[in-house]
Scaffold this active site. Structure first.
Site, PDB file in Angstrom:
ATOM      1  N   HIS A   1      -8.228  -2.864  10.773  1.00  0.00           N
ATOM      2  CA  HIS A   1      -9.508  -3.537  10.535  1.00  0.00           C
ATOM      3  C   HIS A   1     -10.334  -3.589  11.824  1.00  0.00           C
ATOM      4  CE1 HIS A   1      -7.169  -6.020   7.221  1.00  0.00           C
ATOM      5  NE2 HIS A   1      -7.374  -4.766   6.861  1.00  0.00           N
TER       6      HIS A   1
ATOM      7  N   HIS B   1      -3.744   2.307   8.738  1.00  0.00           N
ATOM      8  CA  HIS B   1      -4.876   1.524   8.221  1.00  0.00           C
ATOM      9  C   HIS B   1      -5.010   0.269   9.076  1.00  0.00           C
ATOM     10  CE1 HIS B   1      -7.369  -1.081   5.929  1.00  0.00           C
ATOM     11  NE2 HIS B   1      -6.379  -1.897   5.628  1.00  0.00           N
TER      12      HIS B   1
ATOM     13  N   HIS C   1     -14.104  -3.400   4.707  1.00  0.00           N
ATOM     14  CA  HIS C   1     -12.656  -3.632   4.765  1.00  0.00           C
ATOM     15  C   HIS C   1     -12.027  -3.093   6.053  1.00  0.00           C
ATOM     16  CE1 HIS C   1      -8.459  -3.128   2.671  1.00  0.00           C
ATOM     17  NE2 HIS C   1      -8.370  -3.556   3.920  1.00  0.00           N
TER      18      HIS C   1
ATOM     19  N   GLU D   1       0.829  -1.213   0.000  1.00  0.00           N
ATOM     20  CA  GLU D   1       0.000   0.000   0.000  1.00  0.00           C
ATOM     21  C   GLU D   1       0.862   1.262   0.000  1.00  0.00           C
ATOM     22  OE1 GLU D   1      -3.453   0.150   0.341  1.00  0.00           O
ATOM     23  OE2 GLU D   1      -4.047  -1.830   1.048  1.00  0.00           O
TER      24      GLU D   1
HETATM   25  O1  2HA Z   1      -1.678  -4.838   3.942  1.00  0.00           O
HETATM   26  O2  2HA Z   1      -4.726  -4.601   5.409  1.00  0.00           O
HETATM   27  O3  2HA Z   1      -5.609  -3.730   3.094  1.00  0.00           O
HETATM   28  C1  2HA Z   1      -2.670  -5.318   4.706  1.00  0.00           C
HETATM   29  C2  2HA Z   1      -3.987  -4.690   4.485  1.00  0.00           C
HETATM   30  C3  2HA Z   1      -4.332  -4.210   3.138  1.00  0.00           C
HETATM   31 ZN    ZN Z   2      -6.708  -3.867   5.061  1.00  0.00          ZN
END
Ligand code: 2HA
Ligand code: ZN
Length: 272
Positions: A144, A142, A213, A119
């Site tokens: 989850h 980022h 996501h 990313e």
């Molecule tokens: O690289 O969560 O969305 C791991 C991630 C990509």
């Molecule tokens: Zn991710």
């Protein structure tokens, strides 16, 4: 093994903060396997010795020309690396990169040739925007978070009303996440479309929710980015606890929320 951190206490503090946050992400169940990414613009804590370190791997293309990144340095999580491992060994699961003069390539300079997250182009394009707009924001994160991702599976939550619902769960949500959640419709992880839509939302929101996501946040420090996500996810968790007890939560009244806005003098725009 020697690490660049031993002789650079300011850099060590920043990397330790990344490791601490990576541990929280794992403990919260927000970072399964290699889930999530982090990048930190460390240019401010880079001295001449670090600046002049030789590359330890051949220069690689970013995939874009990002002209505001000339002469900048980043700590980045490695591709395929786990947050829970980064928490214990940040320099084996992430690396320090230097953006080259052409603003189109980067070099790894420490500690090991750990290749950056896939990313990287989208994170760097957001840093390019932040620098270009004179922002003080230095990190992108980022992850989850379970409750926010769960909410994003119902199209009824993919709108601005969700922010108002979350604000009304406990007073702190409005006080500490006054710009709320931006929403980005599902897009392929790592895609240009996802990066562009995220950039659009990140300008005017504390945290961006990627449908089905995860979330993306930019902030001054990694701990601040974590806190923003944690505050909003906590509100989602309270909403879901009430729902699973069989009722829809009432939420704070409009007057109570207005009072918070007045007392805290909340911003209506990002302090970029
Ligand atoms: O690289 O969560 O969305 C791991 C991630 C990509
Ligand atoms: Zn991710």
């Amino acid at each position: 093994m020697t690490t660049i951190l031993e002789y650079h206490p300011e850099l060590k503090a920043v990397i330790s903060e990344c490791a601490e946050v990576a541990g929280y992400l794992w403990q919260k169940g927000w970072a399964e396997r290699n889930g999530g990414n982090m990048t930190y613009n460390i240019t401010d804590v880079v001295d001449d010795e670090i600046r002049n370190l030789p590359a330890i791997a051949p220069a690689r293309p970013i995939g874009e020309v990002l002209s505001h990144l000339r002469g900048t340095f980043f700590y980045v999580k490695g591709t395929g690396k786990r947050m829970r491992d980064l928490a214990r060994h940040p320099m084996r699961n992430g690396s320090i990169i230097r953006i080259c003069e052409d603003c189109a390539t980067y070099e790894i300079i420490a500690d090991e040739a750990v290749l950056p997250t896939s990313e990287l182009p989208s994170h760097l394009s957001i840093h390019d925007y932040l620098i270009g707009s004179g922002s003080k924001y230095k990190v992108s994160l980022h992850t989850h978070p379970i409750e926010l991702v769960a909410l994003s599976h119902n199209s009824g939550f993919l709108n601005e009303q969700t922010t108002r619902t979350l604000w009304s769960m406990i007073p702190e949500t409005l006080a500490f996440a006054p710009l709320g959640l931006g929403i980005v419709p599902y897009a392929m992880p790592g895609s240009l479309r996802l990066a562009e839509a995220t950039l659009e939302q990140v300008r005017s929101h504390d945290v961006v929710l990627w449908e089905k996501h995860g979330v993306f946040a930019v902030e001054k420090t990694m701990m601040d980015a974590f806190d923003q996500i944690d505050v909003l996810n906590k509100a989602a968790n309270i909403y879901m606890c009430a729902k699973s007890m069989g009722f829809t939560p009432e939420g704070m009244t409009a007057e109570a929320m207005k009072e918070i806005q007045e007392v805290f003098h909340l911003p209506t725009e990002r302090p970029c």
